[in-house]
Design a protein around this motif. Structure first.
Motif, PDB file in Angstrom:
ATOM      1  N   ILE A  98       2.684   5.351   9.080  1.00 11.74           N
ATOM      2  CA  ILE A  98       2.267   3.977   9.394  1.00 11.74           C
ATOM      3  C   ILE A  98       3.293   3.065   8.726  1.00 11.74           C
ATOM      4  O   ILE A  98       3.444   3.072   7.503  1.00 11.74           O
ATOM      5  CB  ILE A  98       0.854   3.679   8.860  1.00 11.74           C
ATOM      6  CG1 ILE A  98      -0.177   4.591   9.559  1.00 11.74           C
ATOM      7  CG2 ILE A  98       0.500   2.205   9.070  1.00 11.74           C
ATOM      8  CD1 ILE A  98      -1.618   4.289   9.172  1.00 11.74           C
TER       9      ILE A  98
ATOM     10  N   ALA B 186      -8.356   6.533   1.099  1.00  8.57           N
ATOM     11  CA  ALA B 186      -7.418   7.518   0.515  1.00  8.57           C
ATOM     12  C   ALA B 186      -6.768   8.481   1.505  1.00  8.57           C
ATOM     13  O   ALA B 186      -5.615   8.828   1.361  1.00  8.57           O
ATOM     14  CB  ALA B 186      -8.059   8.308  -0.623  1.00  8.57           C
ATOM     15  N   ARG B 187      -7.503   8.888   2.537  1.00  6.02           N
ATOM     16  CA  ARG B 187      -6.985   9.977   3.363  1.00  6.02           C
ATOM     17  C   ARG B 187      -7.514   9.901   4.789  1.00  6.02           C
ATOM     18  O   ARG B 187      -8.709   9.696   4.996  1.00  6.02           O
ATOM     19  CB  ARG B 187      -7.416  11.295   2.721  1.00  6.02           C
ATOM     20  CG  ARG B 187      -7.154  12.509   3.546  1.00  6.02           C
ATOM     21  CD  ARG B 187      -7.500  13.756   2.773  1.00  6.02           C
ATOM     22  NE  ARG B 187      -7.373  14.910   3.669  1.00  6.02           N
ATOM     23  CZ  ARG B 187      -7.414  16.173   3.276  1.00  6.02           C
ATOM     24  NH1 ARG B 187      -7.579  16.450   2.003  1.00  6.02           N
ATOM     25  NH2 ARG B 187      -7.282  17.145   4.149  1.00  6.02           N
ATOM     26  N   LEU B 188      -6.615  10.087   5.749  1.00  5.16           N
ATOM     27  CA  LEU B 188      -7.006  10.171   7.156  1.00  5.16           C
ATOM     28  C   LEU B 188      -6.536  11.526   7.681  1.00  5.16           C
ATOM     29  O   LEU B 188      -5.404  11.930   7.415  1.00  5.16           O
ATOM     30  CB  LEU B 188      -6.358   9.041   7.976  1.00  5.16           C
ATOM     31  CG  LEU B 188      -6.669   7.607   7.544  1.00  5.16           C
ATOM     32  CD1 LEU B 188      -5.934   6.620   8.452  1.00  5.16           C
ATOM     33  CD2 LEU B 188      -8.173   7.329   7.571  1.00  5.16           C
ATOM     34  N   ASP B 189      -7.400  12.215   8.422  1.00  9.02           N
ATOM     35  CA  ASP B 189      -7.042  13.527   8.961  1.00  9.02           C
ATOM     36  C   ASP B 189      -7.003  13.516  10.488  1.00  9.02           C
ATOM     37  O   ASP B 189      -7.689  12.701  11.121  1.00  9.02           O
ATOM     38  CB  ASP B 189      -8.061  14.572   8.486  1.00  9.02           C
ATOM     39  CG  ASP B 189      -7.999  14.765   6.989  1.00  9.02           C
ATOM     40  OD1 ASP B 189      -7.069  15.435   6.529  1.00  9.02           O
ATOM     41  OD2 ASP B 189      -8.859  14.208   6.273  1.00  9.02           O
ATOM     42  N   PHE B 190      -6.229  14.431  11.015  1.00  9.23           N
ATOM     43  CA  PHE B 190      -6.048  14.533  12.466  1.00  9.23           C
ATOM     44  C   PHE B 190      -5.965  16.004  12.856  1.00  9.23           C
ATOM     45  O   PHE B 190      -5.363  16.805  12.140  1.00  9.23           O
ATOM     46  CB  PHE B 190      -4.752  13.831  12.892  1.00  9.23           C
ATOM     47  CG  PHE B 190      -4.680  12.410  12.409  1.00  9.23           C
ATOM     48  CD1 PHE B 190      -5.267  11.380  13.126  1.00  9.23           C
ATOM     49  CD2 PHE B 190      -4.069  12.110  11.194  1.00  9.23           C
ATOM     50  CE1 PHE B 190      -5.237  10.076  12.647  1.00  9.23           C
ATOM     51  CE2 PHE B 190      -4.032  10.810  10.714  1.00  9.23           C
ATOM     52  CZ  PHE B 190      -4.618   9.791  11.441  1.00  9.23           C
TER      53      PHE B 190
ATOM     54  N   LEU C 107      -7.817   0.949   2.805  1.00  9.73           N
ATOM     55  CA  LEU C 107      -7.187   2.264   3.010  1.00  9.73           C
ATOM     56  C   LEU C 107      -6.948   2.997   1.694  1.00  9.73           C
ATOM     57  O   LEU C 107      -7.080   4.223   1.636  1.00  9.73           O
ATOM     58  CB  LEU C 107      -5.875   2.116   3.789  1.00  9.73           C
ATOM     59  CG  LEU C 107      -6.030   1.943   5.300  1.00  9.73           C
ATOM     60  CD1 LEU C 107      -4.679   1.659   5.953  1.00  9.73           C
ATOM     61  CD2 LEU C 107      -6.658   3.184   5.931  1.00  9.73           C
ATOM     62  N   ALA C 108      -6.611   2.255   0.625  1.00 10.94           N
ATOM     63  CA  ALA C 108      -6.423   2.926  -0.666  1.00 10.94           C
ATOM     64  C   ALA C 108      -7.746   3.546  -1.115  1.00 10.94           C
ATOM     65  O   ALA C 108      -7.769   4.647  -1.673  1.00 10.94           O
ATOM     66  CB  ALA C 108      -5.890   1.948  -1.704  1.00 10.94           C
TER      67      ALA C 108
ATOM     68  N   LEU D 206      -2.740  11.805   6.586  1.00  9.97           N
ATOM     69  CA  LEU D 206      -2.061  10.623   6.051  1.00  9.97           C
ATOM     70  C   LEU D 206      -2.789  10.214   4.777  1.00  9.97           C
ATOM     71  O   LEU D 206      -4.013  10.166   4.748  1.00  9.97           O
ATOM     72  CB  LEU D 206      -2.098   9.469   7.066  1.00  9.97           C
ATOM     73  CG  LEU D 206      -1.465   9.728   8.437  1.00  9.97           C
ATOM     74  CD1 LEU D 206      -1.607   8.489   9.328  1.00  9.97           C
ATOM     75  CD2 LEU D 206      -0.003  10.119   8.315  1.00  9.97           C
ATOM     76  N   ASP D 207      -2.025   9.903   3.736  1.00 10.32           N
ATOM     77  CA  ASP D 207      -2.632   9.514   2.459  1.00 10.32           C
ATOM     78  C   ASP D 207      -2.272   8.077   2.097  1.00 10.32           C
ATOM     79  O   ASP D 207      -1.235   7.551   2.517  1.00 10.32           O
ATOM     80  CB  ASP D 207      -2.144  10.456   1.352  1.00 10.32           C
ATOM     81  CG  ASP D 207      -2.652  11.865   1.554  1.00 10.32           C
ATOM     82  OD1 ASP D 207      -3.822  12.112   1.270  1.00 10.32           O
ATOM     83  OD2 ASP D 207      -1.863  12.711   2.044  1.00 10.32           O
ATOM     84  N   PHE D 208      -3.128   7.478   1.311  1.00 11.87           N
ATOM     85  CA  PHE D 208      -2.962   6.090   0.885  1.00 11.87           C
ATOM     86  C   PHE D 208      -3.403   5.940  -0.562  1.00 11.87           C
ATOM     87  O   PHE D 208      -4.393   6.544  -0.975  1.00 11.87           O
ATOM     88  CB  PHE D 208      -3.813   5.157   1.769  1.00 11.87           C
ATOM     89  CG  PHE D 208      -3.564   5.355   3.237  1.00 11.87           C
ATOM     90  CD1 PHE D 208      -2.515   4.705   3.875  1.00 11.87           C
ATOM     91  CD2 PHE D 208      -4.341   6.243   3.970  1.00 11.87           C
ATOM     92  CE1 PHE D 208      -2.257   4.923   5.219  1.00 11.87           C
ATOM     93  CE2 PHE D 208      -4.087   6.465   5.315  1.00 11.87           C
ATOM     94  CZ  PHE D 208      -3.045   5.809   5.937  1.00 11.87           C
ATOM     95  N   GLU D 209      -2.691   5.122  -1.309  1.00 14.14           N
ATOM     96  CA  GLU D 209      -3.121   4.810  -2.679  1.00 14.14           C
ATOM     97  C   GLU D 209      -2.572   3.447  -3.072  1.00 14.14           C
ATOM     98  O   GLU D 209      -1.590   2.959  -2.503  1.00 14.14           O
ATOM     99  CB  GLU D 209      -2.661   5.905  -3.658  1.00 14.14           C
ATOM    100  CG  GLU D 209      -1.162   6.073  -3.729  1.00 14.14           C
ATOM    101  CD  GLU D 209      -0.716   7.340  -4.462  1.00 14.14           C
ATOM    102  OE1 GLU D 209      -1.266   8.428  -4.174  1.00 14.14           O
ATOM    103  OE2 GLU D 209       0.186   7.243  -5.304  1.00 14.14           O
ATOM    104  N   ALA D 210      -3.218   2.838  -4.054  1.00 10.44           N
ATOM    105  CA  ALA D 210      -2.745   1.545  -4.553  1.00 10.44           C
ATOM    106  C   ALA D 210      -1.444   1.773  -5.326  1.00 10.44           C
ATOM    107  O   ALA D 210      -1.265   2.814  -5.946  1.00 10.44           O
ATOM    108  CB  ALA D 210      -3.800   0.920  -5.448  1.00 10.44           C
TER     109      ALA D 210
ATOM    110  N   LEU E 165       0.863  -1.182   0.000  1.00 10.07           N
ATOM    111  CA  LEU E 165       0.000   0.000   0.000  1.00 10.07           C
ATOM    112  C   LEU E 165       0.898   1.230   0.000  1.00 10.07           C
ATOM    113  O   LEU E 165       1.776   1.352   0.858  1.00 10.07           O
ATOM    114  CB  LEU E 165      -0.873  -0.010   1.267  1.00 10.07           C
ATOM    115  CG  LEU E 165      -1.775   1.207   1.494  1.00 10.07           C
ATOM    116  CD1 LEU E 165      -2.914   1.246   0.467  1.00 10.07           C
ATOM    117  CD2 LEU E 165      -2.357   1.185   2.912  1.00 10.07           C
TER     118      LEU E 165
END
Lengths: 387, 387
Positions: A244, B291-295, B287-288, A293-297, A237
Motif C-alpha cells: 500500500i 496490525a495485520r491484513l491477510d489474503f 490500521l496500526a 500486510l502488516d502495519f504499526e505506528a 504509518l
C-alpha cells in the motif's frame, strides 16, 4: 495524439524507467529534451535513439565530448546550468523532473513558471523550495504530477474527490532495514547494511534516508506542499511490505489506497499518462501470493528523523532547505565511513540548532541556505570524526 | 441545498442506517417517501419524525392500521405493491432501494425508468433482473449508486478513472465463519453457528449466504452488471478482516482500494452524498491498531457457491434469477433446521440442473422464473428432509 516530453535526468533510475515506457509506447511520444549530469556516453546514446531537439549535459566541461558525439545527427548539444534552464523553458507538453538533489531546482522552476505540467520525481527540490515551487505552479496554472510512489498514490486517491473532503492523509513507510533493530545495534550499522533496502532497489542516498526514516520525513514535507490539508492531517504509518503506497481518508471515513508492485514504472506511467492511463509491463499485484500486510505506528524514539522534519516544516521558512542540505552532507559522510549511522540525524539536528536563516524569498536565497547548511554540516562531521 | 430522498425499506438495517445519517444532516434532506414491509408501528413512528409526503406499507392487510396511525398528520398512507411502484415514480432526487429480496424489484425498476438516481442496496433485484435493470438505467440515464460495501468500494475506486482502463476488479470476501473448517465439519454446522459472521452484524439470510460464500457469488453477478469489464476480469479474493472492501486494478498495474471500518453507514453516506461526500460519525480506520491484513485464494472445493454463480451469469438468461430464488428457499430451510449446511448449495445446483427456463424479457418473466424455482427448491428440500 503525440505528446512532447522533456526529460531532465535521463540517465538516472527514474529517467531510464521513463524511457523504458516511452520506448514501448513510441507512437505516443516525441522526446523534445534529454539531459544528464555527467554521463556523456549514455546521454549521446539515448539522444541517438530518442532524437530530441536538444541534449544538455549539466557538466560544462563535457560540452565538447557531447558536441562531438552528436555531430551530424541534427541534435543540438548544450551544456551547463543556464542551458538546463533554457531547455526547461522550451515549449513541451510535459517535463519529467528526475534530476536528483538541488541541481534540479532551477530547471523545474523554469518549467513551472512557463506553465508546463511537471511530473516531479525530484523530492529535494520540493523540500527545499516548496513554497516557491507551489507558488510558481499556482501562478502559471501548471499542474505538478508527483512521481514519488507515495505521493503518486495520494494523487490517485484524490482523483475522484476534493481536497476539502479529506480528513487524513496516511503516508506509508517500509520502516527500512533497521525497523526492528535496537538503538544500541543501530550505532554499529555499516553503509552496506544501510543501503540494502528490503523492498525497493534504489540509489545509496535514498536507501540511507529510508534506513534513518529521513526519507519519510522529507516525504512528509513534500506531501505538505503537494496536498494542502494542513500538517496535522498528514500521518505516517509503518507498513513493512510497501504494497500500500499511501492512503487518503475522507470525511465520511471512506479510505482510498493505491497499491502496487515495487516498480517505479507504475507511478511514472501514472504521471506520464495523466489524466488518462497507459499500459505498463509491470507485474500485477498478487495479494493472495503476498498473503499478509502488516502495519504499526512509527517509533520516533529510535527514528527521530520524522519528528525533526515535522518540526522543520511546521516552523517553515529556511528550515526544510537547511534540513535537506545538512542531511545530504551527513549521508555522504556516513557512506564514506566518516560518521556513525545515528550521527546522520544528529548532524541534521545540530545544523538546525546552530543557525536560523531568514525565510528565503528567491532561488538565490535557497542556494545560500543550502551552501551555509552544507558548511555547517561539514563542520559537525569533522567534529564527530575527531571526537 | 435540500435534496429529496425516497427510502424504500425504511425499517430494515440499511433503512435505519440511512435515516441515522439523514437525522444528523437534517437540513440537507427532505424525505419524500418512506416504506416498510409489515412493521406499521415503526413506519408510523419514522413517518412522524421525517414527515414524508407518503408512507407505504407493502402488506395491504395493514393499510387500516397505518391510516389510523397517521390520521391528522397530513402524511398520506398507502399500501400494497402498486402503491410502492407509484411511490417510486413520484418525483424525487434519490431513491434508496433497501427492500430485501425480489419484493424490491418493481419499485426499483419504476424509479430507474423514471430517470431517478437509485442508491441500490437490494442485491437480489440486480442478481435476478440485472439485464432489465441496467437496460432501464441506460435508457433513462439514471445512475445506479451501489450501496453494498464491496460494490461501493469498486464504484469509489473507479471515480478517478474510466471502465476501459480497468484490467481487473478484485472483490474481497471475508470467507465467512467456516473459512478454515473442513468439509466434514461443515456438514454438522448449526444455523446459530452460520449466522455468527466474524466482521459484520447482518440479518440471518445474508449471514448464511456469507457462510456458504453464496453472498460473494451473488456479488460477482452484481459486479458483472454494475461494472461492464467482462466476467473474466472479476476475481474473488479472500480477506478475513474485511478491511479492504474491494480493489480495482488499472492497465498500468496501479491498484486502487477502498478501506473502512465495518459500518454500513460509510457506503450509504457515499451513495447519499455522491458525487460529493458527507461527514459520518463512523470510526476512522486504525490500521496500526488492526496490525495485520491477510489474503488468500478462495477454495471453490469446500465453497462451491461462487463457481456456481460464475457459471450462472456466464450462461445468463434466467440462470441468475433461478439461482437466487433457489438459494432463498434453501437458506430458509437451513435456518428452519430442515436441511444441512452443505445441502443449501446442493439444492441450488439441483434446481439449476433440473430446468432451464427461457430468457426473461420482462419483470413478469422474472417473477415466473422466481416462482417455479422456489417450487423446485421446495421439492428438493422435501426430498432431503425425508431422505
Amino acid at each position: 495524439m503525440t505528446r512532447r516530453l522533456s526529460l531532465f535526468g535521463a540517465t538516472g533510475s527514474v529517467g531510464q524507467s521513463t524511457l523504458d515506457l516511452v520506448r514501448r509506447d513510441g507512437d505516443s511520444w516525441q522526446v523534445a529534451v534529454l539531459t544528464a549530469n555527467s554521463d556523456v556516453a549514455e546521454l549521446a546514446k539515448l539522444a541517438k535513439e530518442f532524437r530530441p531537439a536538444v541534449a544538455v549535459i549539466a557538466d560544462e566541461a563535457r560540452y565538447a565530448d557531447l558536441a562531438e558525439a552528436l555531430a551530424g545527427t541534427g541534435i543540438e548539444a548544450a551544456a551547463g546550468a543556464d542551458a538546463l534552464v533554457a531547455a526547461a523553458r522550451a515549449p513541451t507538453d510535459l517535463v519529467m523532473a528526475a534530476i536528483v538533489g538541488c541541481a534540479g531546482l532551477a530547471p523545474t522552476m523554469a518549467a513551472l513558471e512557463a506553465g508546463t505540467p511537471v511530473a516531479l520525481a525530484n523530492k529535494e527540490a520540493l523540500v527545499s523550495a516548496g513554497e516557491l515551487m507551489t507558488a510558481a505552479a499556482r501562478a502559471s496554472g501548471a499542474p505538478i504530477l508527483p512521481v514519488d510512489s507515495e505521493h503518486n498514490a495520494i494523487f490517485q486517491c484524490l482523483a475522484g474527490g476534493r481536497i476539502e473532503q479529506v480528513r487524513r492523509i496516511i503516508l506509508t513507510a517500509s520502516g527500512g532495514p533497521f525497523r526492528t533493530m535496537s538503538a544500541a545495534d543501530m550505532a554499529r550499522v555499516t553503509p552496506a547494511e544501510a543501503v540494502a533496502h528490503p523492498n525497493w532497489s534504489m540509489g545509496a542516498k535514498i536507501s540511507v534516508d529510508s534506513a534513518t526514516m529521513m526519507n519519510k520525513g522529507l516525504e512528509l514535507i513534500e506531501a505538505y506542499h503537494l496536498f494542502p490539508v494542513g500538517l496535522d492531517r498528514i500521518e505516517i504509518l509503518v507498513h513493512p511490505q510497501s504494497v500500500i503506497h499511501s492512503l487518503v481518508e475522507y470525511v465520511d471515513c471512506s479510505t482510498l489506497a493505491q497499491l502496487g508492485s515495487p516498480d517505479m514504472r507504475i507511478p511514472i506511467a501514472s504521471a506520464l499518462a495523466w489524466p488518462d492511463r497507459m499500459a505498463t509491463p509491470c507485474a500485477p499485484l498478487d495479494l493472495a501470493g503476498i498473503a499478509r500486510l502488516d502495519f504499526e505506528a512509527p517509533d520516533e524514539v529510535r527514528f527521530p528523523a520524522t519528528a525533526l522534519c515535522r518540526a522543520a516544516i511546521a516552523e517553515g521558512g529556511a528550515r526544510p532547505a537547511q534540513l535537506n542540505a545538512a542531511n545530504e552532507v551527513a549521508v555522504a559522510a556516513f557512506l564514506a565511513g566518516r560518521i556513525s549511522f545515528p550521527a546522520i540525524v544528529d548532524t541534521v539536528r545540530r545544523v538546525l540548532d546552530a543557525a536560523a536563516p531568514a525565510t528565503p524569498a528567491s532561488l538565490h536565497d535557497i542556494f545560500s541556505v543550502d551552501a551555509s547548511s552544507r558548511a555547517a554540516a561539514s563542520h559537525f562531521v569533522d567534529q564527530y570524526e575527531h571526537a
